[in-house]
Design a protein around this motif. Sequence first.
Motif, mmCIF file in Angstrom:
data_model
loop_
_atom_site.group_PDB
_atom_site.id
_atom_site.type_symbol
_atom_site.label_atom_id
_atom_site.label_comp_id
_atom_site.label_asym_id
_atom_site.label_seq_id
_atom_site.Cartn_x
_atom_site.Cartn_y
_atom_site.Cartn_z
ATOM 1 N N SER A 1 0.875 -1.074 -0.118
ATOM 2 C CA SER A 1 0.021 0.089 0.027
ATOM 3 C C SER A 1 1.013 1.345 0.200
ATOM 4 N N ASN A 2 0.755 2.286 -1.093
ATOM 5 C CA ASN A 2 1.423 3.304 -1.156
ATOM 6 C C ASN A 2 0.686 4.046 -2.079
ATOM 7 N N ILE A 3 1.230 5.303 -2.402
ATOM 8 C CA ILE A 3 0.492 5.993 -3.365
ATOM 9 C C ILE A 3 0.634 5.686 -5.004
ATOM 10 N N ARG A 4 1.594 4.764 -5.249
ATOM 11 C CA ARG A 4 2.065 4.427 -6.551
ATOM 12 C C ARG A 4 1.022 3.184 -6.804
ATOM 13 N N SER A 5 0.670 2.428 -5.955
ATOM 14 C CA SER A 5 -0.071 1.108 -5.978
ATOM 15 C C SER A 5 -1.411 1.480 -6.126
ATOM 16 N N ILE A 6 -1.738 2.418 -5.361
ATOM 17 C CA ILE A 6 -3.117 3.097 -5.287
ATOM 18 C C ILE A 6 -3.538 3.713 -6.571
ATOM 19 N N GLU A 7 -2.571 4.707 -7.112
ATOM 20 C CA GLU A 7 -2.927 5.311 -8.484
ATOM 21 C C GLU A 7 -2.864 4.243 -9.532
ATOM 22 N N PHE A 8 -1.928 3.127 -9.424
ATOM 23 C CA PHE A 8 -1.988 1.963 -10.463
ATOM 24 C C PHE A 8 -3.095 1.224 -10.443
ATOM 25 N N TYR A 9 -3.789 0.859 -9.479
ATOM 26 C CA TYR A 9 -4.902 0.153 -9.438
ATOM 27 C C TYR A 9 -6.102 1.044 -9.813
ATOM 28 N N LYS A 10 -6.190 2.379 -9.557
ATOM 29 C CA LYS A 10 -7.231 3.486 -10.227
ATOM 30 C C LYS A 10 -7.051 3.150 -11.791
ATOM 31 N N TYR A 11 -5.822 3.379 -12.250
ATOM 32 C CA TYR A 11 -5.764 3.458 -13.867
ATOM 33 C C TYR A 11 -6.123 2.158 -14.276
ATOM 34 N N PRO B 1 3.360 4.709 -20.589
ATOM 35 C CA PRO B 1 3.868 5.677 -19.905
ATOM 36 C C PRO B 1 3.672 6.100 -18.471
ATOM 37 N N ILE B 2 2.145 5.896 -18.206
ATOM 38 C CA ILE B 2 1.975 6.467 -16.917
ATOM 39 C C ILE B 2 2.452 5.401 -15.801
ATOM 40 N N LEU B 3 2.915 4.362 -16.088
ATOM 41 C CA LEU B 3 3.263 3.336 -15.122
ATOM 42 C C LEU B 3 4.721 3.907 -14.811
ATOM 43 N N THR B 4 5.522 4.338 -15.722
ATOM 44 C CA THR B 4 6.697 4.906 -15.441
ATOM 45 C C THR B 4 6.830 6.158 -14.657
#
Length: 403
Positions: free
Chosen positions: A273-283, A307-310
Amino acid sequence: MRPELPHRTRTIATSRLPASSPATVSGYICLFTGEMLRGYLSEFKPLTVLHRARTAALLFFLFGFSYLILYRAIDTCQIRLPDYLVSSTDVFSSALSFNSLSDSDDTSLEAVLKAASMQDNTVILTTLNEAWADPNNSILDLFLTSFRLGYHTSRLLNHLVIITLDQKAFASCRRVHTHCFALTTEGVDFSQEAYFMTPDYLKMMWRRIDFLRSVLEMGYNFLFTDADVMWFRDPFPHFYPDADFQIACDHYSGNSTDVSSNIPNGGFNFVRSNIRSIEFYKYWYTSRELYPNMHDQDVLNKIKFDPILTDLNLNLRFLDTTYFGGFCEPSKDMEKVCTMHANCCVGLENKVHDLNIMLQDWKNFMALPSSMKSSSSPTWSPPKNCSLALRRHLGLSEDEAIS
């Protein structure tokens, strides 16, 4: 069907209520009203239509007034009806609604996750519907059995939360496991077997992605596992310590960072759980609109190049099938295997049949003397039913290879 109530012998007792009791005041008023009504009726002699109209109006007023007083008395005294008079459907629906559970309710998601979490706020999650919990053909039984047969895996059941998708699955979970959470989706019935790539299957997979995002937002790391994954060893020592999102594969190229060649499988993944994984799941979830009629794994295969994953700086890793195998690509070393997934298989009965054989293979391996476990190089039995079913599903003959 509501069960018949047991016969009860009732003892009627009379007692004087305290003067301050609202029920006492209501009782006196009801008694007075009834006596007044009785006296009026005994003297009533209908003479004209006007008298009858006045009488009807008075009766309506007296009964309405009595009902109001009685209702207020019950409400004030907070009188509860017996549980057997309350609809079981109403009780269950109030307990299952994901959004209506309060934080103080011990069946709320927060309470269930907290009770099951490890010291670092990590939980193990799986989803279950009625079809997979059926006692006569139970994936759930096989899943839990694998934890008990595995090497030092039974303790991990303390951290497993089973997310149920319908009423019967929830009841089945509560009979055999401690940590159960009921998740419903309005207007969708997830109780039946959802065949691969059917509309119900797609809805179920995408509901899962959205739910897992909410778990991350609550601050919990999770290891998600399908219930048709057999657990034979503790997988946590084999996860990458710096990865935000790591996922098992139908095919593993040999390189954990190889985005092009690794074919991920959403049935087993570990996410921090962190901001990167949360935003990834939203995307990931919103990307379903860009790729309609595709399931989560295929969409992941599309967006893993985006590119958003980068931009998110997401550390994505793929898990080696040496430790995390399946029917698609079995683990070749039973001394290293952690999990085996009934992937590359269609049909519940086929999964159950071949998973039973897999569990027997594991029992046979564990029964070997230590010296023979390494020297004899035991292997898994071929998943015959699953292989045949998959070939039929893909329109292949028994001799054609599955690519």
